[in-house]
Design an enzyme around this catalytic site. Structure first.
Site, PDB file in Angstrom:
ATOM      1  N   ASP A 258       0.584  -1.202   0.175  1.00  0.00           N
ATOM      2  CA  ASP A 258       0.443   0.457   0.164  1.00  0.00           C
ATOM      3  C   ASP A 258       0.724   0.837   0.418  1.00  0.00           C
ATOM      4  O   ASP A 258       1.656   1.525   0.885  1.00  0.00           O
ATOM      5  CB  ASP A 258      -0.599  -0.161   1.134  1.00  0.00           C
TER       6      ASP A 258
ATOM      7  N   GLU B 259       0.776  -0.311  -5.090  1.00  0.00           N
ATOM      8  CA  GLU B 259       0.356   0.370  -5.708  1.00  0.00           C
ATOM      9  C   GLU B 259       1.263   1.874  -5.384  1.00  0.00           C
ATOM     10  O   GLU B 259       1.083   2.270  -4.109  1.00  0.00           O
ATOM     11  CB  GLU B 259      -1.308   0.849  -4.330  1.00  0.00           C
TER      12      GLU B 259
END
Length: 785
Positions: free
Chosen positions: A454, A507
């Site tokens: 993330d 990401e």
């Protein structure tokens, strides 16, 4: 390390606490804290000879003061047994005890009460061949308890572990730090270890000592900053925390950063645990690495476990989720963060327990059962992993030992400007070790097939969400976070080396060069690749959704939005993500982003999904979008499953979209042209990229053998008859294998095509062409008949 063994005690610390509170003569737990066990072996019978004379041997005043203050770095050097002239000195710290008696072979002697819970005595125990084993009989107002002395044991952590921790290279850090039930020197108990280099002292406190750690100080193991204590007769299921004395002398009570199990939030204690889970996914693990992820079918269903079916635990989810995902044909699930987090509204992205699956849905072994069930159903498991930041909760990582430890010491570098959290100090080797070992932990202990990392962009740039004056350039004057680059490279290299067949996914929302390039390949920027296997294509997602949001009459003026992704499609190994982030906070659900009435919205959605599955790159779809949920996702109630209930009037509309997703996956998986050359320009050819006036585009996909699939998208609401599309002349006939306007999906079903033979008329730069009838708002796939 010795194999973990469960405690032999039949009752928990809480049950014993309740029993002692019911004893009329007992003091309240907060006033009385025996670490001795009422359910231990019966007291040893007194020897027949007269007890020896006990000479007091009290702690030196400085040691006594430091032990009472919780600031002693070497309690084992004072407490326990020590050779002395004429025998052995034994000292014990037993707050609230009335007496302490030493019991050894042929000896039973009561120690002198030195006050404040200290007891001591010089005993005629020979230390020529080492102090013999002994036990303590500790007398309290409520009774007498026999126990081992925690301060008679050698360190239960080896020199190699300490060396690797000091070097920041302990790839199995979870086996060295934390709470581990074990047998040490023939005695069953739990080893507690914690990294707290700034602490003046550390104690362990929990249900086994009524949350009073005064008698349980840990020892410092040299310059590594690690503190350790082996506590006999304490085992699985007990709650605990570390009481840390800060450099200023104040104290703080902290959950274990390495805890492998936690209490269920909002409770915050750590839980002693061990695992005896027996996996059944050996066949899956053996074959998952046969083909690299970027050359294999890879279609992902993103799930927020707590809300997929609210109220279900890991084992109940294991009865439903694998079957549902298998029916839809996805190859993988991606789980939004499962590591423990205090606030459910963060969806798991503000982690406090990096090594513990959230207790909201069960135990760590329960979570293993869910992963195992998915694997046995042929479904890979990817987990969202959050190494970019952590919350400021005072019982967790923030200023863990009284000073910045896990966070960067520079306040500008520590504070994340967007989320009110703290950023990890990735330049500190122990912090890098904590995170890299954590990545390995999830892959090895829980059999994860991949980690979706993330917020990579927020890690890579020093000026991320910061204005001028709020950040300091790196040593070369640039904005790149060199510590983060080195960390991500090391993390990827480590997990790929240790875990065959796994994949890491970034990401990353910028144009950083080489996210999915090998770490040893230096690019134009001068940096080696970051080493990820795949990267989310945020540009494709934003551009394509912007195109679809326009009414078809206006799409001609934004045609570049739907085609631009092919300009850079091979710069990285991409995943096409329609994730949770796109269907919350006022962004509307996927079907609600489409313009027009309900029929046109569903038709647009179906056409878009057909385009998405045919586009180079892997696919990711968030739960609820597979059946055209109209409402935004909410973690409070999850997907609107009632939309599929036959008693609901429009249920067929939603089931039609779900059937399309299942068929997309089925055709996708059996058609190598759609995935085998995702990362090679040779696997794609535009047929019609500039059909803006018609809202039409067409392209070919090729597998490794050169076999094609033709995808034609009509993003206008009108039927286009006799629409000529160029094709190669080496395919004698084409057959329709998928049409998003089919009646079974809720479409018009008016324009299905049978086998088509190409005409020798060149078109679109091809030697032959097909004449097609394009359904309205549709995507059609054709393959050689």
């Amino acid at each position: 390390m010795q194999p973990s063994q469960p405690s032999t005690r039949p009752t928990s610390g809480r049950e014993r606490a309740a029993a002692l509170r019911r004893t009329p003569a007992a003091r309240p737990p907060q006033q009385r804290t025996p670490h001795d066990r009422a359910d231990g072996p019966p007291p040893t019978a007194a020897p027949r000879s007269a007890p020896p004379e006990v000479v007091p041997a009290p702690c030196p005043p400085e040691d006594r003061e430091r032990l009472l203050a919780g600031s002693h770095h070497d309690p084992h050097g004072v407490l326990g047994a020590h050779p002395a002239d004429g025998g052995t000195v034994i000292r014990a710290l037993r707050p609230h005890a009335r007496s302490v008696t030493v019991v050894a072979e042929g000896l039973r002697a009561e120690l002198h009460d030195d006050g404040d819970g200290f007891f001591s005595g010089r005993l005629p125990l020979s230390a020529e061949q080492g102090v013999p084993a002994y036990r303590l009989l500790v007398g309290y107002e409520g009774g007498t308890h026999e126990t081992e002395d925690a301060y008679r044991f050698l360190p239960a952590l080896g020199d190699l572990d300490l060396h690797l921790i000091g070097e920041g290279r302990h790839e199995e850090l979870w086996k060295a730090l934390g709470a581990h039930p074990m047998t040490h020197q023939g005695v069953t108990g739990t080893r507690f270890t914690v990294w707290a280099p700034n602490a003046r002292g550390v104690r362990v406190t929990g249900t086994f000592n009524f949350w009073d750690g005064a008698g349980f100080p840990l020892r410092s193991l040299g310059a590594t900053g690690v503190w350790e204590l082996f506590v006999p007769a304490v085992g699985e299921g007990e709650l605990y925390k570390f009481e840390i004395t800060r450099p200023d002398g104040s104290r703080t009570l902290r959950a274990d950063p390495m805890a492998r199990r936690t209490e269920c939030p909002p409770a915050t204690a750590s839980v002693i645990t061990s695992s005896d889970y027996e996996w059944g996914d050996q066949e899956w693990l053996a074959r998952r690495g046969e083909v690299p992820a970027h050359e294999a079918p890879f279609s992902v269903y993103e799930v927020h476990l707590p809300s997929w079916r609210p109220g279900l635990g890991y084992r109940q989810l294991a009865e439903q989720l694998p079957a549902y995902v298998a029916e839809l044909g996805f190859t993988h699930v991606e789980l939004m963060p499962v590591a423990e987090h205090p606030f459910g509204g963060s969806w798991g992205y503000q982690v406090t327990g990096f090594y513990a699956p959230t207790a909201r849905m069960g135990t760590p072994d329960d979570f293993k059962y869910l992963v195992d069930s998915l694997h046995r159903a042929g479904i890979g498991v990817i987990m969202d992993w959050v190494p970019a930041h952590f919350p400021r909760d005072a019982w967790a990582l923030a200023e863990f030992d009284g000073r910045p430890l896990y966070e960067h010491p520079d306040p500008q570098r520590a504070a994340h400007p967007d989320w009110g959290t703290l950023e990890f100090d990735l330049g500190r080797r122990e912090v890098r070790n904590f995170l890299i070992a954590n990545a390995v932990y999830w892959c090895e202990e829980f059999h994860m097939d991949g980690l979706r990392v993330d917020a990579v962009a927020s890690m890579l740039y020093l000026d991320y969400s910061r204005e001028d004056g709020q950040w300091t350039p790196n040593e070369h004057g640039g904005r790149e976070n060199l510590d983060a680059v080195a960390f991500l490279q090391e993390m990827n290299a480590t997990v790929y080396r240790r875990v065959p067949g796994m994949v890491t996914i970034a990401e990353e929302s910028t144009a950083w060069d080489g996210v999915t390039r090998a770490t040893h390949h230096v690019g134009p920027s001068g940096f080696g690749g970051l080493g990820f296997g795949l990267k989310w294509n945020m540009g494709w997602m934003h551009d394509s959704l912007e195109y679809m949001a326009h009414d078809p009459v206006h799409r001609a003026y934004h045609h570049d939005r739907i085609t631009f992704s092919m300009v850079y499609a091979y710069s990285e190994n991409y995943v096409l993500p329609i994730s949770h982030d796109e269907v919350v906070h006022g962004k509307r659900s996927l079907v609600s982003k489409m313009p027009g009435d309900w029929w046109r919205q569903r038709a647009d959605l179906r056409a878009y999904l057909g385009f998405m599955w045919a586009h180079p790159g892997k696919q990711l779809l968030f739960m609820g979008q597979e059946f055209a949920q109209g409402a935004e996702w909410s973690e409070a109630h999850g997907p609107d499953w009632w939309l599929l209930d036959p008693s609901y009037g429009a249920a067929a509309d939603h089931r039609g979209v779900r059937d399309l997703v299942a068929d997309l996956n089925a055709v996708y998986r059996r058609t190598p042209a759609l995935w085998q050359r995702d990362v090679s320009p040779d696997g794609f050819r535009w047929v019609l990229a500039d059909g803006a006036g018609d809202n039409v585009l067409a392209f070919l996909r090729y597998d490794a053998e050169g076999s094609p699939l033709l995808a034609v998208c009509n993003f206008s609401p009108v039927v286009r008859e006799d629409f000529r599309v160029g094709v190669p002349d080496d395919v004698p006939a084409w057959a329709e294998v998928l049409n998003t306007d089919a009646e079974r999906y809720g479409g018009s079903g008016a324009c299905g095509s049978g086998p088509l033979k190409p005409e020798p008329q060149p078109w679109h730069g091809m030697a032959a062409s097909l004449r097609l009838t394009l359904p309205p708002l549709s995507t059609v796939w054709l393959t050689p008949a």
